[in-house]
Motif scaffolding. Structure first.
Motif, PDB file in Angstrom:
ATOM      1  N   ILE A  42       7.439   5.321   5.324  1.00 28.17           N
ATOM      2  CA  ILE A  42       6.339   4.962   6.223  1.00 28.17           C
ATOM      3  C   ILE A  42       5.112   5.801   5.882  1.00 28.17           C
ATOM      4  CG2 ILE A  42       5.526   5.109   8.619  1.00 28.17           C
ATOM      5  CD1 ILE A  42       8.391   4.293   9.453  1.00 28.17           C
ATOM      6  N   LYS A  43       5.316   7.110   5.648  1.00 27.16           N
ATOM      7  CA  LYS A  43       4.189   7.987   5.312  1.00 27.16           C
ATOM      8  C   LYS A  43       3.613   7.650   3.949  1.00 27.16           C
ATOM      9  CE  LYS A  43       5.690  11.811   8.177  1.00 27.16           C
ATOM     10  NZ  LYS A  43       6.270  13.148   8.221  1.00 27.16           N
ATOM     11  N   GLU A  44       4.490   7.382   2.957  1.00 22.85           N
ATOM     12  CA  GLU A  44       4.029   7.053   1.609  1.00 22.85           C
ATOM     13  C   GLU A  44       3.186   5.782   1.620  1.00 22.85           C
ATOM     14  OE1 GLU A  44       7.267   6.646  -1.136  1.00 22.85           O
ATOM     15  OE2 GLU A  44       7.864   8.736  -0.907  1.00 22.85           O
ATOM     16  N   GLU A  45       3.670   4.780   2.309  1.00 20.72           N
ATOM     17  CA  GLU A  45       2.991   3.493   2.321  1.00 20.72           C
ATOM     18  C   GLU A  45       1.910   3.433   3.386  1.00 20.72           C
ATOM     19  OE1 GLU A  45       5.881   0.346   2.405  1.00 20.72           O
ATOM     20  OE2 GLU A  45       7.138   1.388   0.953  1.00 20.72           O
ATOM     21  N   ASP A  46       1.879   4.456   4.262  1.00 17.77           N
ATOM     22  CA  ASP A  46       0.890   4.531   5.343  1.00 17.77           C
ATOM     23  C   ASP A  46       0.811   3.209   6.104  1.00 17.77           C
ATOM     24  OD1 ASP A  46      -0.931   5.871   6.926  1.00 17.77           O
ATOM     25  OD2 ASP A  46      -2.637   5.211   5.722  1.00 17.77           O
ATOM     26  N   GLN A  47       1.981   2.667   6.400  1.00 15.03           N
ATOM     27  CA  GLN A  47       2.023   1.372   7.063  1.00 15.03           C
ATOM     28  C   GLN A  47       3.040   1.374   8.183  1.00 15.03           C
ATOM     29  OE1 GLN A  47       2.388  -2.041   4.630  1.00 15.03           O
ATOM     30  NE2 GLN A  47       1.194  -1.184   2.981  1.00 15.03           N
ATOM     31  N   GLU A  48       2.660   1.872   9.299  1.00 21.29           N
ATOM     32  CA  GLU A  48       3.583   1.857  10.423  1.00 21.29           C
ATOM     33  C   GLU A  48       3.866   0.437  10.878  1.00 21.29           C
ATOM     34  OE1 GLU A  48       3.876   4.310  14.251  1.00 21.29           O
ATOM     35  OE2 GLU A  48       2.837   5.585  12.817  1.00 21.29           O
ATOM     36  N   GLU A  49       2.922  -0.484  10.649  1.00 26.16           N
ATOM     37  CA  GLU A  49       3.153  -1.864  11.066  1.00 26.16           C
ATOM     38  C   GLU A  49       4.228  -2.543  10.216  1.00 26.16           C
ATOM     39  OE1 GLU A  49      -0.147  -1.758   8.098  1.00 26.16           O
ATOM     40  OE2 GLU A  49       0.092  -0.813  10.031  1.00 26.16           O
ATOM     41  N   ALA A  50       4.533  -2.000   9.042  1.00 21.57           N
ATOM     42  CA  ALA A  50       5.572  -2.547   8.169  1.00 21.57           C
ATOM     43  C   ALA A  50       6.900  -1.823   8.381  1.00 21.57           C
ATOM     44  CB  ALA A  50       5.129  -2.437   6.719  1.00 21.57           C
ATOM     45  N   MET A  51       7.008  -1.117   9.469  1.00 18.34           N
ATOM     46  CA  MET A  51       8.172  -0.281   9.735  1.00 18.34           C
ATOM     47  C   MET A  51       9.471  -1.092   9.737  1.00 18.34           C
ATOM     48  SD  MET A  51       8.758   2.447  12.802  1.00 18.34           S
ATOM     49  CE  MET A  51       7.755   1.454  13.850  1.00 18.34           C
ATOM     50  N   TYR A  52       9.471  -2.269  10.329  1.00 17.87           N
ATOM     51  CA  TYR A  52      10.683  -3.087  10.382  1.00 17.87           C
ATOM     52  C   TYR A  52      11.169  -3.411   8.972  1.00 17.87           C
ATOM     53  CZ  TYR A  52      13.867  -6.929  11.320  1.00 17.87           C
ATOM     54  OH  TYR A  52      14.970  -7.726  11.352  1.00 17.87           O
TER      55      TYR A  52
END
Length: 66
Positions: A42-52
């Motif tokens: 999540i941190k690497e991709e900086d995408q909390e919305e893609a968490m699922y």
């Protein structure tokens, strides 16, 4: 991220792979490893919305490499 929420999301992903909750007897070390991998991605991709999607990928990787 809230650890309890993350574990619930991991359990949901495990159930997607036809595991029943009573079969999801991961050790504390396995839980920690899954949580760390998910948080790192999540941190690497900086995408909390893609968490699922990230959780699904990490759980799939866990199953295929076990």
């Amino acid at each position: 991220m809230n650890r309890s929420l993350l574990r619930k999301m991991i359990l949901r992903a495990l159930k997607d792979y036809l595991w029943e909750e009573e079969d999801c007897m991961l050790t504390e070390q396995e839980w920690s490893q899954l949580e760390m991998k998910i948080m790192e991605q999540i941190k690497e991709e900086d995408q909390e919305e893609a968490m699922y999607a990230i959780i699904q990928d990490v759980v799939y990787d866990y199953f295929t490499n076990k």
